[in-house]
Motif scaffolding. Structure first.
Motif, PDB file in Angstrom:
ATOM      1  N   VAL A  10       0.848  -1.185   0.000  1.00 35.38           N
ATOM      2  CA  VAL A  10       0.000   0.000   0.000  1.00 35.38           C
ATOM      3  C   VAL A  10       0.883   1.234   0.000  1.00 35.38           C
ATOM      4  O   VAL A  10       1.656   1.466   0.926  1.00 35.38           O
ATOM      5  CB  VAL A  10      -0.941   0.020   1.233  1.00 35.38           C
ATOM      6  N   ASN A  11       0.784   2.021  -1.061  1.00 37.41           N
ATOM      7  CA  ASN A  11       1.500   3.287  -1.187  1.00 37.41           C
ATOM      8  C   ASN A  11       0.500   4.332  -1.656  1.00 37.41           C
ATOM      9  O   ASN A  11      -0.558   4.003  -2.195  1.00 37.41           O
ATOM     10  CB  ASN A  11       2.635   3.185  -2.220  1.00 37.41           C
ATOM     11  N   ALA A  12       0.836   5.599  -1.462  1.00 38.29           N
ATOM     12  CA  ALA A  12      -0.058   6.673  -1.896  1.00 38.29           C
ATOM     13  C   ALA A  12       0.760   7.810  -2.476  1.00 38.29           C
ATOM     14  O   ALA A  12       1.882   8.068  -2.050  1.00 38.29           O
ATOM     15  CB  ALA A  12      -0.887   7.171  -0.728  1.00 38.29           C
ATOM     16  N   VAL A  13       0.172   8.494  -3.446  1.00 38.69           N
ATOM     17  CA  VAL A  13       0.761   9.703  -4.015  1.00 38.69           C
ATOM     18  C   VAL A  13      -0.151  10.852  -3.624  1.00 38.69           C
ATOM     19  O   VAL A  13      -1.366  10.792  -3.833  1.00 38.69           O
ATOM     20  CB  VAL A  13       0.887   9.602  -5.553  1.00 38.69           C
ATOM     21  N   ILE A  28      10.068  26.219  -5.263  1.00 41.48           N
ATOM     22  CA  ILE A  28      10.547  25.620  -6.503  1.00 41.48           C
ATOM     23  C   ILE A  28       9.682  26.136  -7.644  1.00 41.48           C
ATOM     24  O   ILE A  28       8.451  26.139  -7.553  1.00 41.48           O
ATOM     25  CB  ILE A  28      10.480  24.081  -6.415  1.00 41.48           C
ATOM     26  N   ALA A  29      10.326  26.577  -8.711  1.00 42.72           N
ATOM     27  CA  ALA A  29       9.601  27.234  -9.790  1.00 42.72           C
ATOM     28  C   ALA A  29       8.828  26.268 -10.688  1.00 42.72           C
ATOM     29  O   ALA A  29       8.117  26.706 -11.576  1.00 42.72           O
ATOM     30  CB  ALA A  29      10.573  28.042 -10.642  1.00 42.72           C
ATOM     31  N   HIS A  30       8.948  24.972 -10.473  1.00 47.05           N
ATOM     32  CA  HIS A  30       8.268  23.996 -11.337  1.00 47.05           C
ATOM     33  C   HIS A  30       6.942  23.593 -10.708  1.00 47.05           C
ATOM     34  O   HIS A  30       6.917  22.819  -9.753  1.00 47.05           O
ATOM     35  CB  HIS A  30       9.146  22.765 -11.522  1.00 47.05           C
ATOM     36  N   PRO A  31       5.823  24.090 -11.214  1.00 48.83           N
ATOM     37  CA  PRO A  31       4.549  23.611 -10.671  1.00 48.83           C
ATOM     38  C   PRO A  31       4.330  22.162 -11.094  1.00 48.83           C
ATOM     39  O   PRO A  31       4.734  21.749 -12.180  1.00 48.83           O
ATOM     40  CB  PRO A  31       3.512  24.529 -11.315  1.00 48.83           C
ATOM     41  N   GLY A  32       3.712  21.382 -10.235  1.00 45.35           N
ATOM     42  CA  GLY A  32       3.478  19.982 -10.551  1.00 45.35           C
ATOM     43  C   GLY A  32       2.593  19.828 -11.774  1.00 45.35           C
ATOM     44  O   GLY A  32       1.668  20.614 -11.994  1.00 45.35           O
ATOM     45  N   VAL A  55       3.955   9.736  -0.904  1.00 43.98           N
ATOM     46  CA  VAL A  55       4.905  10.592  -1.609  1.00 43.98           C
ATOM     47  C   VAL A  55       4.186  11.871  -2.032  1.00 43.98           C
ATOM     48  O   VAL A  55       3.154  11.813  -2.704  1.00 43.98           O
ATOM     49  CB  VAL A  55       5.486   9.875  -2.855  1.00 43.98           C
ATOM     50  N   ASP A  56       4.734  13.023  -1.622  1.00 43.12           N
ATOM     51  CA  ASP A  56       4.200  14.324  -2.035  1.00 43.12           C
ATOM     52  C   ASP A  56       4.750  14.684  -3.403  1.00 43.12           C
ATOM     53  O   ASP A  56       5.959  14.681  -3.603  1.00 43.12           O
ATOM     54  CB  ASP A  56       4.595  15.420  -1.045  1.00 43.12           C
ATOM     55  N   VAL A  57       3.872  14.989  -4.346  1.00 45.43           N
ATOM     56  CA  VAL A  57       4.262  15.478  -5.662  1.00 45.43           C
ATOM     57  C   VAL A  57       3.594  16.847  -5.790  1.00 45.43           C
ATOM     58  O   VAL A  57       2.454  16.953  -6.201  1.00 45.43           O
ATOM     59  CB  VAL A  57       3.801  14.520  -6.790  1.00 45.43           C
ATOM     60  N   ASP A  58       4.324  17.880  -5.349  1.00 44.24           N
ATOM     61  CA  ASP A  58       3.686  19.193  -5.257  1.00 44.24           C
ATOM     62  C   ASP A  58       4.559  20.345  -5.731  1.00 44.24           C
ATOM     63  O   ASP A  58       4.213  21.505  -5.536  1.00 44.24           O
ATOM     64  CB  ASP A  58       3.209  19.450  -3.838  1.00 44.24           C
TER      65      ASP A  58
END
Length: 67
Positions: A10-13, A28-32, A55-58
């Motif tokens: 079980v993992n989550a993003v 960080i200048a790169h928006p997700g 895992v945060d992808v933000d």
């Protein structure tokens, strides 16, 4: 007694502001982007050693709240 999920992994993003322009809070200048989230999902699926992870992808959105 805790419930055992094995052998299921079980993992989550946790995506942040996906596809939005960076704000002053964002360090960080790169928006997700949707591709970033998809790449992380594939990476988690491909690596059997990763389990019980969120895992945060933000694009640095969370870091901006700490500053």
């Amino acid at each position: 007694m805790p419930c055992e999920l094995g052998p299921i992994r079980v993992n989550a993003v946790s995506p942040g502001g996906i596809g939005v322009h960076p704000s002053n809070r964002q360090l960080i200048a790169h928006p997700g982007q949707p591709d970033d989230v998809a790449a992380m999902v594939l990476a988690l699926m491909a690596n059997p050693a990763v389990t019980a992870t969120v895992v945060d992808v933000d694009g640095g959105e969370f870091l901006g709240r700490l500053a």
